[in-house]
Design a protein around this motif. Structure first.
Motif, PDB file in Angstrom:
ATOM      1  N   VAL A  88       1.928 -11.987   5.218  1.00 12.20           N
ATOM      2  CA  VAL A  88       1.041 -11.471   4.031  1.00 12.20           C
ATOM      3  C   VAL A  88       0.163 -10.234   4.743  1.00 12.20           C
ATOM      4  O   VAL A  88      -0.345 -10.478   5.528  1.00 12.20           O
ATOM      5  N   PRO A  89       0.330  -8.773   4.332  1.00 15.98           N
ATOM      6  CA  PRO A  89      -0.460  -7.831   4.921  1.00 15.98           C
ATOM      7  C   PRO A  89      -1.763  -8.048   5.010  1.00 15.98           C
ATOM      8  O   PRO A  89      -2.324  -7.715   5.963  1.00 15.98           O
ATOM      9  N   LEU A  90      -2.437  -8.760   4.049  1.00 19.03           N
ATOM     10  CA  LEU A  90      -3.946  -9.013   4.199  1.00 19.03           C
ATOM     11  C   LEU A  90      -4.345  -9.813   5.490  1.00 19.03           C
ATOM     12  O   LEU A  90      -5.149  -9.560   6.176  1.00 19.03           O
ATOM     13  N   PHE A  91      -3.599 -10.991   5.426  1.00 16.51           N
ATOM     14  CA  PHE A  91      -3.674 -11.960   6.684  1.00 16.51           C
ATOM     15  C   PHE A  91      -3.434 -11.082   7.868  1.00 16.51           C
ATOM     16  O   PHE A  91      -4.157 -11.245   9.050  1.00 16.51           O
ATOM     17  N   LYS A  92      -2.452 -10.629   7.784  1.00  9.82           N
ATOM     18  CA  LYS A  92      -2.017  -9.856   9.226  1.00  9.82           C
ATOM     19  C   LYS A  92      -3.229  -8.907   9.623  1.00  9.82           C
ATOM     20  O   LYS A  92      -3.446  -8.793  10.786  1.00  9.82           O
ATOM     21  N   LEU A  93      -3.573  -8.105   8.660  1.00  9.98           N
ATOM     22  CA  LEU A  93      -4.590  -7.112   9.029  1.00  9.98           C
ATOM     23  C   LEU A  93      -5.938  -7.837   9.630  1.00  9.98           C
ATOM     24  O   LEU A  93      -6.532  -7.301  10.538  1.00  9.98           O
ATOM     25  N   ILE A  94      -6.252  -8.732   8.936  1.00  8.35           N
ATOM     26  CA  ILE A  94      -7.440  -9.575   9.281  1.00  8.35           C
ATOM     27  C   ILE A  94      -7.336 -10.156  10.692  1.00  8.35           C
ATOM     28  O   ILE A  94      -8.054 -10.227  11.711  1.00  8.35           O
ATOM     29  N   MET A  95      -6.200 -10.737  11.007  1.00  8.71           N
ATOM     30  CA  MET A  95      -5.808 -11.022  12.464  1.00  8.71           C
ATOM     31  C   MET A  95      -5.596  -9.968  13.395  1.00  8.71           C
ATOM     32  O   MET A  95      -6.160 -10.128  14.576  1.00  8.71           O
ATOM     33  N   VAL A  96      -5.139  -8.834  13.117  1.00  6.37           N
ATOM     34  CA  VAL A  96      -4.846  -7.854  13.994  1.00  6.37           C
ATOM     35  C   VAL A  96      -6.306  -7.253  14.320  1.00  6.37           C
ATOM     36  O   VAL A  96      -6.684  -6.812  15.518  1.00  6.37           O
ATOM     37  N   VAL A  97      -7.431  -6.894  13.335  1.00  8.33           N
ATOM     38  CA  VAL A  97      -8.520  -6.722  13.673  1.00  8.33           C
ATOM     39  C   VAL A  97      -9.383  -7.673  14.260  1.00  8.33           C
ATOM     40  O   VAL A  97      -9.872  -7.287  15.306  1.00  8.33           O
TER      41      VAL A  97
ATOM     42  N   ASP B 230      -5.824  -1.171  -3.681  1.00  8.00           N
ATOM     43  CA  ASP B 230      -5.587  -1.133  -2.473  1.00  8.00           C
ATOM     44  C   ASP B 230      -6.710  -0.987  -1.411  1.00  8.00           C
ATOM     45  O   ASP B 230      -7.727  -0.307  -1.928  1.00  8.00           O
ATOM     46  N   ILE B 231      -6.910  -1.591  -0.219  1.00  7.86           N
ATOM     47  CA  ILE B 231      -7.965  -1.195   0.585  1.00  7.86           C
ATOM     48  C   ILE B 231      -7.754   0.011   1.169  1.00  7.86           C
ATOM     49  O   ILE B 231      -6.623   0.554   1.485  1.00  7.86           O
ATOM     50  N   GLU B 232      -8.682   0.979   1.050  1.00  5.43           N
ATOM     51  CA  GLU B 232      -8.687   2.332   1.558  1.00  5.43           C
ATOM     52  C   GLU B 232      -8.832   2.297   3.063  1.00  5.43           C
ATOM     53  O   GLU B 232      -9.915   1.665   3.678  1.00  5.43           O
ATOM     54  N   ALA B 233      -8.046   3.126   3.798  1.00 11.62           N
ATOM     55  CA  ALA B 233      -8.410   2.878   5.498  1.00 11.62           C
ATOM     56  C   ALA B 233      -9.773   3.359   5.763  1.00 11.62           C
ATOM     57  O   ALA B 233     -10.182   2.931   6.663  1.00 11.62           O
ATOM     58  N   ARG B 234     -10.229   4.431   5.118  1.00 12.78           N
ATOM     59  CA  ARG B 234     -11.562   4.916   5.500  1.00 12.78           C
ATOM     60  C   ARG B 234     -12.635   3.932   5.177  1.00 12.78           C
ATOM     61  O   ARG B 234     -13.623   3.689   5.968  1.00 12.78           O
TER      62      ARG B 234
ATOM     63  N   THR C  14       0.833  -0.010   6.286  1.00 12.67           N
ATOM     64  CA  THR C  14       0.988  -1.163   5.408  1.00 12.67           C
ATOM     65  C   THR C  14      -0.088  -1.351   4.359  1.00 12.67           C
ATOM     66  O   THR C  14      -1.370  -1.604   4.667  1.00 12.67           O
ATOM     67  N   PRO C  15       0.146  -1.137   3.211  1.00 14.26           N
ATOM     68  CA  PRO C  15      -0.938  -1.204   2.200  1.00 14.26           C
ATOM     69  C   PRO C  15      -1.532  -2.730   2.196  1.00 14.26           C
ATOM     70  O   PRO C  15      -0.677  -3.649   2.088  1.00 14.26           O
ATOM     71  N   VAL C  16      -2.672  -2.783   1.824  1.00 15.74           N
ATOM     72  CA  VAL C  16      -3.304  -4.035   1.661  1.00 15.74           C
ATOM     73  C   VAL C  16      -4.196  -4.007   0.362  1.00 15.74           C
ATOM     74  O   VAL C  16      -4.812  -3.292   0.161  1.00 15.74           O
ATOM     75  N   ASN C  17      -3.841  -5.121  -0.517  1.00 18.57           N
ATOM     76  CA  ASN C  17      -4.829  -5.065  -1.728  1.00 18.57           C
ATOM     77  C   ASN C  17      -5.079  -6.556  -2.049  1.00 18.57           C
ATOM     78  O   ASN C  17      -4.790  -7.389  -1.549  1.00 18.57           O
TER      79      ASN C  17
ATOM     80  N   PRO D 128     -13.325  -1.814  18.145  1.00 18.12           N
ATOM     81  CA  PRO D 128     -11.995  -1.397  18.280  1.00 18.12           C
ATOM     82  C   PRO D 128     -11.094  -1.757  17.073  1.00 18.12           C
ATOM     83  O   PRO D 128     -10.382  -1.182  16.856  1.00 18.12           O
ATOM     84  N   GLY D 129     -11.299  -3.192  16.606  1.00 12.27           N
ATOM     85  CA  GLY D 129     -10.538  -3.556  15.696  1.00 12.27           C
ATOM     86  C   GLY D 129     -10.630  -2.726  14.447  1.00 12.27           C
ATOM     87  O   GLY D 129      -9.489  -2.816  13.600  1.00 12.27           O
ATOM     88  N   TRP D 130     -11.613  -2.229  14.117  1.00 13.87           N
ATOM     89  CA  TRP D 130     -11.773  -1.279  12.989  1.00 13.87           C
ATOM     90  C   TRP D 130     -10.584   0.058  12.983  1.00 13.87           C
ATOM     91  O   TRP D 130     -10.019   0.254  12.055  1.00 13.87           O
ATOM     92  N   PHE D 131     -10.526   0.575  14.165  1.00  7.03           N
ATOM     93  CA  PHE D 131      -9.654   1.703  14.438  1.00  7.03           C
ATOM     94  C   PHE D 131      -8.507   1.190  14.538  1.00  7.03           C
ATOM     95  O   PHE D 131      -7.452   1.706  13.922  1.00  7.03           O
ATOM     96  N   THR D 132      -8.103  -0.086  15.177  1.00  5.53           N
ATOM     97  CA  THR D 132      -6.890  -0.601  15.187  1.00  5.53           C
ATOM     98  C   THR D 132      -6.337  -0.651  13.608  1.00  5.53           C
ATOM     99  O   THR D 132      -5.254  -0.456  13.158  1.00  5.53           O
ATOM    100  N   GLY D 133      -7.175  -1.322  12.676  1.00  7.74           N
ATOM    101  CA  GLY D 133      -6.937  -1.533  11.366  1.00  7.74           C
ATOM    102  C   GLY D 133      -6.668  -0.331  10.669  1.00  7.74           C
ATOM    103  O   GLY D 133      -6.022  -0.413   9.671  1.00  7.74           O
ATOM    104  N   TYR D 134      -7.474   0.628  10.930  1.00 13.84           N
ATOM    105  CA  TYR D 134      -7.499   1.958  10.285  1.00 13.84           C
ATOM    106  C   TYR D 134      -6.053   2.414  10.240  1.00 13.84           C
ATOM    107  O   TYR D 134      -5.469   2.910   9.232  1.00 13.84           O
ATOM    108  N   VAL D 135      -5.469   2.532  11.503  1.00 16.36           N
ATOM    109  CA  VAL D 135      -4.104   3.132  11.592  1.00 16.36           C
ATOM    110  C   VAL D 135      -3.283   1.972  11.245  1.00 16.36           C
ATOM    111  O   VAL D 135      -2.149   2.586  10.582  1.00 16.36           O
ATOM    112  N   GLU D 136      -3.311   0.731  11.216  1.00 22.75           N
ATOM    113  CA  GLU D 136      -2.445  -0.168  10.546  1.00 22.75           C
ATOM    114  C   GLU D 136      -2.414   0.011   8.903  1.00 22.75           C
ATOM    115  O   GLU D 136      -1.379  -0.116   8.313  1.00 22.75           O
ATOM    116  N   LEU D 137      -3.446   0.295   8.308  1.00 24.08           N
ATOM    117  CA  LEU D 137      -3.564   0.610   7.019  1.00 24.08           C
ATOM    118  C   LEU D 137      -2.722   1.864   6.526  1.00 24.08           C
ATOM    119  O   LEU D 137      -2.498   2.037   5.478  1.00 24.08           O
ATOM    120  N   ARG D 138      -2.565   2.581   7.320  1.00 24.89           N
ATOM    121  CA  ARG D 138      -2.090   3.960   7.029  1.00 24.89           C
ATOM    122  C   ARG D 138      -0.553   3.662   6.858  1.00 24.89           C
ATOM    123  O   ARG D 138       0.109   4.518   6.214  1.00 24.89           O
TER     124      ARG D 138
END
Length: 556
Positions: free
Chosen positions: A495-504, A58-62, A464-467, A452-462
């Motif tokens: 797909v969680p990874l694609f959604k994370l990329i788009m959100v960030v 998984d991608i670690e949120a930190r 929705t796991p992405v790997n 800001p996307g890093w912080f948004t993605g950080y909370v998102e990953l808490r």
């Protein structure tokens, strides 16, 4: 086979094509025949576990807050996608050669050594080594299928156009861009967008998905130019709904982006015509019956080199040295080894095995890659922060009251928060994720080294796991040539990874847009009684003069 002293083991390097069925058979036969002490494979721990059916990391949120994580996964996705498409072409699963080596070794009760560098390190170094022009070229090829100067020109034109748009809104009247022109441009942009959607929807009922998309974009552009810009159809409705400020924003951005794209395309075409930009040669179609394993993999390596010579160094050359370090250590321990590596790595590894004294230090092959040259990005980032602080300090020194300064800061905070929150939510972010991004956007906007996307993605990953396994899912979706592109996009967002990329990305884009809108549109409105932009500039100069006088009087 490599020469060695009597006390050393021996290493035999077998080069394979990761997508060749012939390579699978060669690997199995070589291991059974040689019966080595150890089989070394071009895998790291994570890819080995995934190849054996385990759960990917998984991608670690930190890790997201360390920067570039999403971009590294985009690069990893690109590399994986190219290999996956080649696997489809040759009807063999990518990595089948490595899996065959591992399974054959296990059957023969031979130890297995994982000798490749961690994939995350490789992709991080690959991304860092890519120059700005190389990234633009890659973006042009992936987005438009054009990797020469035209593709670079289009991408560069879009970037320039986003910066040019606000300037058009501020100073367009100097070159004859009146409110009437801005209204026509805004109408054309909106009418074109709406028309493109409806034309696509109708065309999709009778045409292939991609053809329908082309019809929608082309038809929408034509309707926007002729109906909106030329005839002004709906111009009154647009200005009535958007108001003067909204019309100016959309109209100026439409003009800026259009001019940027057109200029970039023209300049790129001229560079190609006069041979001032060396376009990479197209890859030839592969025919497995006519090519050796080495030819196939070498061609894929050259495909990466055409995007980025610097990136290819991290992707290929550094890994040659890293793997050779591992094999030299195994050889010196007295083991006889059969090493299964990609054919594109074989020659480089064997050179190092024959001349181990030429190996670069191991510490130079691991860790974070440093970019060559002057750190312009950091300089610009710190510069923007200094300018922002100086802006308020100079206004205060010019005698502008605290109430007015708080109003300006409040507007900065609000517009950054609203745009960042809104864009992240449009991309599918959770309410909490989008809210966190919105709350920190004012701060990250004055420090481009944060986002800001890093912080948004950080909370998102808490939540929705992405790997790394998501990349395989993305490849399957993208290999579907039958599904219309609109449906493909919907599947991609599942797909969680694609959604994370788009959100960030969306959160960061929202903050960038807000920053430009504040400087070019909002500030002139809220500072109208101070003389607008020119008046604020004069006040800042007064503040600088007062600051200089205060410092001088203090020193003397």
């Amino acid at each position: 086979m490599n020469d060695s002293s009597p006390d050393e083991g021996r290493v035999r390097v077998v080069g394979t094509a990761h997508v060749s069925q012939d390579s699978v058979r060669e690997v199995e036969a070589t291991i059974r025949e040689a019966q080595p002490d150890m089989v070394a494979v071009e895998l790291d721990e994570g890819r080995f576990r995934q190849l054996k059916g385990g759960t990917p990391d998984d991608i670690e949120a930190r890790d997201l807050l360390r920067g570039n994580t999403v971009f590294q996964f985009i690069a990893y996705w690109m590399l994986s996608y190219v290999q996956s498409r080649m696997g489809d072409k040759f009807d063999v699963q990518p990595g089948a050669d490595m899996l065959a080596a591992v399974e054959t070794a296990e059957e023969e009760q031979i130890d297995v050594a994982l000798v490749d560098r961690d994939i995350q390190t490789t992709i991080q170094r690959f991304w860092r080594r890519m120059g700005t022009m190389e990234k633009l070229r890659m973006a042009g090829d992936l987005a438009f299928g054009v990797a020469d100067a035209r593709g670079v020109g289009i991408i560069f034109g879009i970037v320039v156009g986003v910066f040019l748009g606000p300037l058009v809104g501020l100073y367009g009247d100097v070159v004859g861009i009146t409110d009437f022109v801005l209204a026509r441009a805004a109408t054309g942009a909106l009418l074109g967008a709406v028309s493109a959607y409806f034309i696509y929807a109708v065309a999709a009922t009778t045409m292939d998905g991609d053809d329908a998309l082309v019809a929608g974009v082309g038809g929408g552009a034509a309707v926007g130019l002729i109906g909106g810009v030329g005839l002004g159809l709906g111009s009154g409705l647009v200005t009535g709904v958007l108001g003067g400020l909204g019309t100016a924003i959309i109209g100026s951005l439409a003009i800026g982006v259009s001019v940027g794209i057109a200029a970039g395309l023209v300049v790129g075409t001229l560079l190609n015509v006069f041979g001032l930009f060396q376009a990479p040669e197209e890859m030839e179609e592969f025919d497995m019956s006519e090519l050796t394993d080495g030819d196939v993999v070498s061609a894929m390596m050259e495909e990466f080199r055409r995007f980025s010579p610097g990136g290819a160094e991290a992707l290929i050359d550094e890994r040659d040295a890293y793997i050779a370090h591992q094999l030299v250590a195994l050889r010196e321990s007295g083991r006889d080894v059969v090493a299964i590596v990609g054919a594109g790595h074989k020659a480089g590894i064997e050179r190092y095995l024959a001349n181990p004294e030429t190996l670069p230090p191991m510490e130079s092959l691991v860790g974070v890659a440093e970019k060559d040259g002057f750190p312009w990005g950091k300089l610009v980032g710190y510069g923007i922060t200094v300018v922002f602080v100086a802006f308020f300090a100079l206004l205060a020194m010019a005698g502008v009251g605290n109430e007015r300064l708080l109003t300006i800061f409040g507007a900065w905070f609000l517009i950054n928060g609203v745009f960042t929150f809104g864009m992240a939510k449009l991309a599918g972010a959770r309410w909490t994720s989008a809210l966190v991004g919105g709350l920190v956007a004012w701060m990250t906007s004055i420090n481009p080294l944060l986002a800001p996307g890093w912080f948004t993605g950080y909370v998102e990953l808490r939540h929705t796991p992405v790997n790394v396994g998501d990349i395989g899912t993305l490849n399957k979706i993208l290999s579907d040539e039958e599904t219309p592109i609109v449906e493909l996009v919907k599947e991609l967002f599942d797909v969680p990874l694609f959604k994370l990329i788009m959100v960030v990305a969306a959160a960061n884009i929202g903050s960038m847009i807000a920053s430009f809108l504040f400087v070019t549109y909002v500030l002139p409105v809220i500072a109208a009684d101070l003389g607008g932009v020119s008046g604020v500039t004069s006040l800042m100069l007064d503040g600088a003069a007062n600051s200089a006088d205060l410092i001088w009087s203090t020193l003397t």
